[in-house]
Write an enzyme that holds these catalytic residues in place. Sequence first.
Site, PDB file in Angstrom:
ATOM      1  N   HIS A 187      -6.340  -2.008  15.301  1.00  0.00           N
ATOM      2  CA  HIS A 187      -6.600  -1.266  14.064  1.00  0.00           C
ATOM      3  C   HIS A 187      -6.364  -2.156  12.838  1.00  0.00           C
ATOM      4  O   HIS A 187      -7.230  -2.275  11.964  1.00  0.00           O
ATOM      5  CB  HIS A 187      -5.692  -0.030  14.030  1.00  0.00           C
ATOM      6  CG  HIS A 187      -5.839   0.806  12.807  1.00  0.00           C
ATOM      7  ND1 HIS A 187      -6.624   1.938  12.767  1.00  0.00           N
ATOM      8  CD2 HIS A 187      -5.311   0.681  11.558  1.00  0.00           C
ATOM      9  CE1 HIS A 187      -6.560   2.465  11.559  1.00  0.00           C
ATOM     10  NE2 HIS A 187      -5.769   1.722  10.805  1.00  0.00           N
ATOM     11  N   GLU A 188      -5.199  -2.785  12.796  1.00  0.00           N
ATOM     12  CA  GLU A 188      -4.896  -3.612  11.622  1.00  0.00           C
ATOM     13  C   GLU A 188      -5.846  -4.799  11.544  1.00  0.00           C
ATOM     14  O   GLU A 188      -6.307  -5.165  10.462  1.00  0.00           O
ATOM     15  CB  GLU A 188      -3.439  -4.098  11.644  1.00  0.00           C
ATOM     16  CG  GLU A 188      -2.388  -3.004  11.798  1.00  0.00           C
ATOM     17  CD  GLU A 188      -2.532  -1.838  10.841  1.00  0.00           C
ATOM     18  OE1 GLU A 188      -3.072  -2.018   9.736  1.00  0.00           O
ATOM     19  OE2 GLU A 188      -2.118  -0.716  11.210  1.00  0.00           O
ATOM     20  N   MET A 221       0.746  -2.714   8.697  1.00  0.00           N
ATOM     21  CA  MET A 221       0.004  -2.854   7.445  1.00  0.00           C
ATOM     22  C   MET A 221      -0.909  -4.072   7.499  1.00  0.00           C
ATOM     23  O   MET A 221      -0.492  -5.156   7.887  1.00  0.00           O
ATOM     24  CB  MET A 221       1.003  -2.965   6.284  1.00  0.00           C
ATOM     25  CG  MET A 221       0.359  -3.168   4.933  1.00  0.00           C
ATOM     26  SD  MET A 221      -0.674  -1.746   4.462  1.00  0.00           S
ATOM     27  CE  MET A 221      -1.904  -2.564   3.461  1.00  0.00           C
ATOM     28  N   HIS A 259      -9.182  -3.803  10.143  1.00  0.00           N
ATOM     29  CA  HIS A 259      -9.163  -3.601   8.695  1.00  0.00           C
ATOM     30  C   HIS A 259      -9.629  -4.857   7.940  1.00  0.00           C
ATOM     31  O   HIS A 259     -10.019  -4.763   6.779  1.00  0.00           O
ATOM     32  CB  HIS A 259      -7.754  -3.262   8.212  1.00  0.00           C
ATOM     33  CG  HIS A 259      -7.445  -1.801   8.153  1.00  0.00           C
ATOM     34  ND1 HIS A 259      -8.300  -0.864   7.625  1.00  0.00           N
ATOM     35  CD2 HIS A 259      -6.325  -1.097   8.533  1.00  0.00           C
ATOM     36  CE1 HIS A 259      -7.733   0.338   7.678  1.00  0.00           C
ATOM     37  NE2 HIS A 259      -6.544   0.226   8.231  1.00  0.00           N
ATOM     38  N   GLU A 304       0.853  -1.184   0.000  1.00  0.00           N
ATOM     39  CA  GLU A 304       0.000   0.000   0.000  1.00  0.00           C
ATOM     40  C   GLU A 304       0.896   1.243   0.000  1.00  0.00           C
ATOM     41  O   GLU A 304       1.849   1.304   0.763  1.00  0.00           O
ATOM     42  CB  GLU A 304      -0.901   0.034   1.243  1.00  0.00           C
ATOM     43  CG  GLU A 304      -1.910   1.174   1.157  1.00  0.00           C
ATOM     44  CD  GLU A 304      -2.891   1.199   2.338  1.00  0.00           C
ATOM     45  OE1 GLU A 304      -2.790   0.357   3.237  1.00  0.00           O
ATOM     46  OE2 GLU A 304      -3.755   2.086   2.315  1.00  0.00           O
TER      47      GLU A 304
HETATM   48  N1  B3K Z   1      -2.963   1.076   5.693  1.00  0.00           N
HETATM   49  C1  B3K Z   1      -1.660   1.215   6.271  1.00  0.00           C
HETATM   50  C2  B3K Z   1      -0.942   2.466   5.868  1.00  0.00           C
HETATM   51  C3  B3K Z   1      -0.298   2.376   4.550  1.00  0.00           C
HETATM   52  C4  B3K Z   1       0.536   3.610   4.284  1.00  0.00           C
HETATM   53  C5  B3K Z   1       1.057   3.647   2.904  1.00  0.00           C
HETATM   54  N2  B3K Z   1       1.971   4.730   2.693  1.00  0.00           N
HETATM   55  C6  B3K Z   1      -1.694   1.136   7.762  1.00  0.00           C
HETATM   56  C7  B3K Z   1      -2.982   1.461   8.394  1.00  0.00           C
HETATM   57  O1  B3K Z   1      -3.534   2.525   8.267  1.00  0.00           O
HETATM   58  O2  B3K Z   1      -3.519   0.609   9.037  1.00  0.00           O
HETATM   59 ZN    ZN Z   2      -5.418   1.839   8.826  1.00  0.00          ZN
END
Ligand code: B3K
Ligand code: ZN
Length: 844
Positions: free
Chosen positions: A285-286, A251, A289, A117
């Site tokens: 948080h992760e 991530m 997602h 990402e």
């Molecule tokens: N989604 C990732 C962040 C990615 C950043 C890319 N430059 C972590 C997060 O927000 O959970």
């Molecule tokens: Zn996030």
Amino acid sequence: NPTIYLKDYTPPAYLVDSVALTFRLAPKATRVVSRIQFRPNPDHENRDFFLEGEELKLIWAKIDGVDITPHVTDKGLSCEVPDAPFLFEAEVEIAPEDNTALEGLYMSSGMYCTQCEAQGFRKITYYPDRPDVMSVFSVRIEGDLPVLLSNGNPTGSGTGFAEWHDPWPKPAYLFALVAGDLIAHPDRFTTMSGKDVALNIYVRPGDEDKCAFGMEALKASMRWDETAYGREYDLDIFNIVAVDDFNMGAMENKGLNIFNSSCVLASPETSTDANFERIEAIIAHEYFHNWTGNRITCRDWFQLCLKEGLTVYRDSQFTSDMRSGPVKRIGDVIDLRARQFREDGGPLAHPVRPESFQEINNFYTATVYEKGAELIGMLKTLVGDDAYAKALDLYFARHDGEAATIEDWLKVFEDTTGRDLSQFKRWYSDAGTPRVSVCEDFNDGTYTLTFKQQTPPTPGQDVKPPRVIPIAVGLLSPNGDEVHSTTVLEMTETEQSFTFEGLGARPIPSILRGFSAPVILERDSSAEERAFLLAHDTDPFNRWEAGAEIARQLRMDMARSGGAPDSAYLDALLDIARDDSLDPAYRALMLQPPAQEDIAQALHANGTTPDPQTIYDVAETVAQTIAEHFGNTAPRLYAEMDTPAPYSPDADAAGKRALQARMLGMITRLDGGKTAAAQYAGADNMTQQYGALCALLSQDFGGDENAAFYQQWKHDRLVIDKWFAAQIAFTAPEETAEAAARMTHHADFNAKNPNRFRAVFGALAGHHGGFHHASGAGYALLADHLIALDPVNPQTTARMMSAFSTWTRYDADRQTLARAALERIAATDGLSPDTSEMVGRILS
Ligand code: B3K
Ligand code: ZN
């Protein structure tokens, strides 16, 4: 880099039904073979076939088994393709060991890992690297390493290889691969429907004893998402890997979350209470997602807040449930003001859903994340808890497996509630922090509050129509009783009045309870009224806010025209410190002084040019006065807040230690460092060891402890990051830049490691007086090192650029120095698109 616009969105020309990847790992020459099953998108006219690809060496390519010679540029590959489903195959070579940008496939401490990402997958192979192309991935990894991981479920393994299959269609940015000599900390979890899931945290040998806390946090998150949102985990296995070199915190790759080791590894001896809380929140948080981001992803990168705002909101709910709701809310608002209001009030202001960008990595901001989360909170306040739950159920039911938009998100709320959310949508499209002023009137038992809203212009947006603002209000009688419990007023006009009938006396209003909207409330309340709310408000947030306002106003007044804290203020602080009915964590927050950056922000907003040195001196004077006023209370409370051994990172114990640390700060100003040295010597945990070290350094003591700390911890990179930061954070402003420069010459400094780079330059940029010192040394030093880092790691360079984002707030001399530093960066040959976009915006 060209500017990309939201309005130009078009659907992909080709969709991917499945992709199979084979990796033959080698540090300098990894081969990636891809087999991608394409199909023309029926929703799209244009049939140009283009695959993104950067820094790849193409070995061969085929379509339906026939060799082709595609047209290749440094951005990607194009070729003629059939007007029907077809198989595209290619082999490319990449060099993970040379990848210092830490995007794509790279190496960190001998292990292979990925970060895709937002647009890193194109550095792994040719692919339609956009989030609205979702596909089922199968991966085979060949390499002579004990642990070979990818997304989904394991489907086979043997000596030197492993195979994985992820049944859930996903965009390329959620792809991940890890390979290395790693140790697993295993566990299991049974989901609400009785499915057994294998859990692992993979770490480098030596870190095994730092996984237990993260694992508990993971299981708590999995349970919480089932209970609070009805969301169950959907694979047989969930892996987390700790990586030392990582551009961000972590991530959410499907089934294979990759973490910056600082955001997962924890032990009492090496992590502070704040580290524990942060680790718990990031793991949650992760994990969250998995549904808000992975099962439902974003159509395009302009919709980033769809997954980030919602997931931040969900992790803050989780932390509130695990710990204290009010303490979490206050912490979040402190952070929002420090980072997001700062962003929204300067050259980097942008909407929660931006309308254009050059480099999307520059938009992983406090605005997209934290303001994005505030919008979810407002929506929930406006529709109510039940409707929020129904809307979320509909969101999951309707969009599972899709790449969605903010329009889709708002529509589920409209369909659930029948409300028209077109005005609410302005929160997504309009940048800037609304200023809400209020005046009041009391007449014959009727109390009227009249609000006015106005949002200052931001880059590219001069005029802002009024937004809908939920303003939670309660009324107190002069004797401190709540005469009107919390009501949410829905402000929709530029100016609007609300009345409360049948009041016996003029009430004292408590406005914007719980910080019900991310706005700046402007109210000329008297000192008496603030003191009254500080003593009586039943809303814990606003009670804290009353104290914070007094604290801010005092420092602003002193910065403008001198003076000293009055005894009423000092006594109020004493009362709070001693109030046993209040949670220690809450009392610690009440005693936390405003950040100097906040004072600068507030002075600037009120038309005064902030002087960083004066603000620093005021902070010192006030802290010294408070310490003297506390007298014997500080040692008494310090002793009272002792926590029993063994150390536990739970919220209650952490709260006591936080209050104890405040007391230690005061005591160290008066006892020559005796108490702090004793705490240092006796500490069995990092919170108290590092806390004591910081207290000592802040008063210019602690030379021996500082040296001993380094010797004790020099083998532990995460602890040494803290030590690096501490060498800079507690310097006087005229010494800060020099201290930071000195740390860059330390044998353990390594600019290629983002954690170490941020330890030094985050500490410099975070030292308001030091970074903005009149000499300009802070600006120049940061510019030197950003220029040096940019070719190595553009993402980390570009993020750190935001240190300069407030430069126009300060006096002409400072502006000249800051501008010179910025122009030097801008003029650097071959500057990355990431950094040039940032410097361009900051200078404009
Ligand atoms: N989604 C990732 C962040 C990615 C950043 C890319 N430059 C972590 C997060 O927000 O959970
Ligand atoms: Zn996030």
